[in-house]
Design an enzyme around this catalytic site. Structure first.
Site: not given
Lengths: 327, 327
Positions: B36-37, B233, B266, B275
């Site tokens: 998802r993220d 996160h 990127c 992430n």
């Protein structure tokens, strides 16, 4: 979730907001290894004037220990074959930057002779904590290597030079697996007793994790070695370098090796042996309110400039974020 | 110093040698956000069958919470416009992997309606800790956004769903600068009181450092929020994600968000908002002897497979080291 066109631009934020941790040191000395450890694996030769300019920019950014080159045999490290030409070009720097030290690696007595001729004030020797790496990298047993360093360190300290001892493969060795802490401590203590002022513990293949780091440093403390005589040297092969550094700081370490722009390994090669990027380290240290004397923007500028010279983007995340990767 | 041809090959070493730290948890739940993220910012559309296969591979690697997609309006995130097609394709996975949870992000009540139709068991809502980001990302004030989530969370919990609350910009905001912890805690407590089972604290632009992390988590503890209801996160924009995670573990956190292969930004864009890579996290956790249930080799395989599909090497250092980067 950010919709296209609404991407945050961290550039607006400036430097990290300092929130100190009372369990960590208030000041850290960065031992910059980019010009030596970083460049030595570059396959295309970097012109000597570019190296001199790079070192001058690093000094101007506030770094006070910059390992400049190595008096290794040119056959082994062609990139550093210009050491004799480079060192005199740096002669004016310490006057402009008081306290600046420009150590040079010397692999053996012949290297020391060359360092003495050039009036170098700081040298480093490079030992191995494992048998296999000593045989492969130094072409002798770990014991024989220690014996080879003894006269180097004795003569150097006798001549008033400061000597740093590198110990490689302190956590894992690609042929031997995990390295027992007592083995590392044994070789490390020998280097210190020989006369090395400082011992840099290297995770040459980047496999260490924070518990291992804490355990090794605890072992050195139990062996009576003060944290002030130790430095840590982490590689980012598995992305662990900065968290290992945090664990080392928590164990009282105040000298950290790093490489400007993360020079020292191609991020897209299988054996990605990149050094911890100095900029990523400085971001964390300044965020923790730890003094380094470094101007992060100037440092990022120096690394972006070098990336342009090498024609390749820096693998440092901070350089990528603040200078757009470059090259 | 390694001479050419003598480069160590870390592949021989196997997994990290576990050396536990008694101050850290013994088990960590990884909340995998890659599908998802990670994928939502991919500009070229990934076929739905590739997404389904990716999620199946992540589950097979032992991940037990995999955020699958978002019931956001297709106009905002075209990459996730296939959510209705994807979710039914995952229906067989929980039977093969007991305990597997496949949360879906829902931005509002319309999204919840879609989630309910598809029998989704876990949802997540995405709030902002700052005013500017709420306005830019959610197109309303932070307060209005909270009001918008209230019926979503109430209806979802009423229907027996588990709800996770994301809070973004918890450390720094590109327009507002450093974010005061009390502001984050205020919004966070509202989400928990609303009925969110878990609150994920996001460093959306990756500027946090470990002292900031410790201070915020301490603030939540003082506000009576148990660490077990919090997740962290982190983004790797400045290379800080893993050391921040280490600081969070030290504060008692046992749920960590990460993205397989470091998907989600990127590495060569100025706004590199990658992430934390799940593989780099797992390397550290397993090195610390912390159980995750994940088979690292299988996970690296899944991310390398996805990198091949995307035609781009994974920015995860561990994937680069163990799978040669790929693509």
């Amino acid at each position: 979730m950010t919709a296209p066109g609404h991407e945050p631009d961290a550039l607006d934020l400036g430097l990290p907001a300092p929130v100190p941790d009372p369990d960590l040191p208030v000041e850290v000395r960065i031992h910059e290894v980019g010009p030596r450890d970083g460049l030595q694996n570059e396959s295309s030769l970097v012109p000597v004037e570019v190296k001199a300019e790079f070192i001058a920019r690093l000094a101007a950014a506030g770094l006070r220990t910059v390992e400049a080159t190595s008096f290794v045999h040119p056959k082994w490290v062609p990139q550093l074959a210009d050491a004799e030409d480079l060192v005199p070009r740096l002669a004016g720097l310490p006057a402009r930057h008081p306290g600046l030290r420009l150590p040079v690696l010397v692999p053996n007595e012949r290297g020391l002779d060359r360092a003495l001729v050039h009036g170098v004030g700081d040298i480093a020797v490079f030992a191995s904590a494992t048998e296999t790496f000593a045989r492969r990298n130094l072409n002798r047993s770990a014991d024989e290597a220690m014996a080879m360093f003894e006269p180097v360190v004795r003569r150097a300290t006798g001549a008033g030079l400061r000597v740093r001892g590198y110990l490689s493969m302190c956590f894992g060795d690609p042929w031997e697996g995990p390295v027992p802490p007592e083995q590392v401590i044994g070789f490390g203590v020998r280097l210190l007793e020989m006369g090395c002022e400082e011992l840099s513990l290297g995770d040459t293949i980047g496999v260490a994790t924070p518990g291992q780091v804490g355990a090794l440093l605890e072992g050195f403390a139990r062996a009576g070695v003060p944290a002030g005589r130790l430095a840590v040297h982490f590689h980012d092969t598995y992305g662990q370098a900065l968290s290992n550094t945090l664990a080392a700081l928590r164990a009282g370490i105040t000298t950290v090796d790093a490489s400007a722009g993360g020079l020292g390994g191609c991020p897209y090669a299988k054996s990605a042996t990149g050094n911890l990027a100095t900029e990523d380290l400085v971001w964390m240290l300044h965020g923790l309110g730890i003094r380094t004397g470094v101007d992060l923007r100037a440092l990022v500028g120096a690394s972006a400039w070098m990336a342009d010279r090498l024609g390749r983007p820096s693998p440092s995340r901070t350089v990528q974020a603040l200078a757009g990767g470059r090259a």
